[in-house]
Design a protein around this motif. Structure first.
Motif, short mmCIF file in Angstrom:
data_model
loop_
_atom_site.label_atom_id
_atom_site.label_comp_id
_atom_site.label_asym_id
_atom_site.label_seq_id
_atom_site.Cartn_x
_atom_site.Cartn_y
_atom_site.Cartn_z
N LEU A 105 -12.99 1.11 6.42
CA LEU A 105 -13.06 0.24 7.59
C LEU A 105 -13.32 -1.21 7.19
N ALA A 106 -14.19 -1.41 6.21
CA ALA A 106 -14.52 -2.78 5.82
C ALA A 106 -13.28 -3.55 5.38
N THR A 107 -12.43 -2.91 4.56
CA THR A 107 -11.20 -3.57 4.11
C THR A 107 -10.29 -3.86 5.29
N LEU A 108 -10.16 -2.91 6.19
CA LEU A 108 -9.31 -3.09 7.35
C LEU A 108 -9.77 -4.27 8.20
N LEU A 109 -11.07 -4.38 8.42
CA LEU A 109 -11.60 -5.49 9.21
C LEU A 109 -11.49 -6.81 8.47
N TYR A 110 -11.67 -6.77 7.16
CA TYR A 110 -11.56 -8.01 6.39
C TYR A 110 -10.14 -8.58 6.50
#
Length: 303
Positions: A105-110
């Protein structure tokens, strides 16, 4: 934190969304403009459904920092991306491309904060990049008659049924439809592309008034183009559940075959209504990998 920022916790990382109120999509059909914050929220909400379709694949970004009228594609991971962003180095035409892989999720949001509106994925995984696990046909209309595209998708489905191969349907969010077949990775790209070419040519010959494999647009007339050319190393396709960089924020939406009816349009599902759909139907692609089959030229003889 500045007044024009907000933070989202995602696992071990906190993503700072800068200028969340900046419009990325213009107002459309009486609806207000769609902001970067809304794009980030879409990818946050869709993450559990989307991430399995990105896992282990090279991802290319279509970024639109100044809105969808001014976008660019990016394959190489930019130098300013943080070290915790996963990467995969793959050969490409005498050089190496350092692709992004989206594993959490962190990569997707970044990347959503980087105004990556649309996500494009490879047809193979980074551990075996020469061996596709998807066969794809892009049904590209030559006119505004979308009924012809729906008809062409049905022709492909029946062909795959005859060859005892599973097929899956996806609206592109743009003009056409995609028909995909999950592969067991025993074939390389050359073998997969040759199979797709033979099938497309056979169907175009049988239905020469409605289907074509002609690449030149002028020569297609009003026929649907059976585009098999994406079945090649280094080619990409729009990811399931990705937004498209078009007015209204349409989504590339996996479909059940029973939805192939007169109501279906390629842009029917959008950022604004997709979650209502998912509340009523499970992801039609949730088990696609478990139905993988081998490329076998003998199957073509069953047509």
């Amino acid at each position: 934190m500045g007044a024009d920022e907000r933070r989202i916790r995602a696992g071990r990382h906190t993503i700072t969304v800068k200028r969340p109120d900046k419009p990325l999509f213009p107002s459309h059909r009486g609806n207000a403009a769609i902001t970067k914050g809304q794009v980030v929220d879409y990818y946050r909400r869709i993450a559990d459904t989307l991430l399995p379709h990105l896992e282990g694949r090279p991802v290319s970004l279509q970024r639109c920092p100044d809105g969808i009228d001014d976008c660019f594609f990016q394959k190489n991971v930019p130098d300013h991306f943080p070290e915790w962003i996963a990467r995969a180095s793959l050969p490409a035409e005498g050089k190496t491309v350092e692709y992004l892989t989206v594993q959490d999720l962190a990569t997707l949001l970044y990347i959503a904060d980087q105004a990556a509106v649309a996500l494009h994925v490879g047809l193979s995984r980074v551990d075996r990049p020469e061996h596709p696990d998807r066969l794809i046909f892009d049904l590209d209309p030559s006119s505004d008659d979308f009924g012809q595209v729906r008809w062409a998708a049905g022709v492909l489905r029946r062909a795959f049924e005859t060859m005892e191969m599973p097929s899956f349907l996806m609206s592109t969010g743009s003009r056409g439809l995609h028909v995909l077949v999950p592969l067991d990775r025993s074939a390389n790209f050359d073998e997969a592309r040759d199979f797709a070419r033979q099938l497309a040519e056979e169907l175009a010959a049988r239905h020469s008034d409605r289907l074509t494999v002609e690449q030149r647009k002028k020569a297609r007339k009003d026929r649907v183009f059976l585009d098999y050319l994406r079945n090649a190393y280094g080619q990409t396709t729009i990811a399931p559940y990705s937004l498209r960089t078009l007015a209204g924020a349409p989504v590339a939406a996996p479909l059940e075959w029973d939805e192939l009816d007169h109501r279906l349009r390629p842009d029917r599902w959008t950022l604004g209504n997709l979650f209502r759909r998912l509340a009523q139907r499970e992801d039609p692609f949730r088990a696609i990998g478990r139905r993988a089959v081998a490329i076998d030229s003998e199957r073509l003889g069953r047509l």
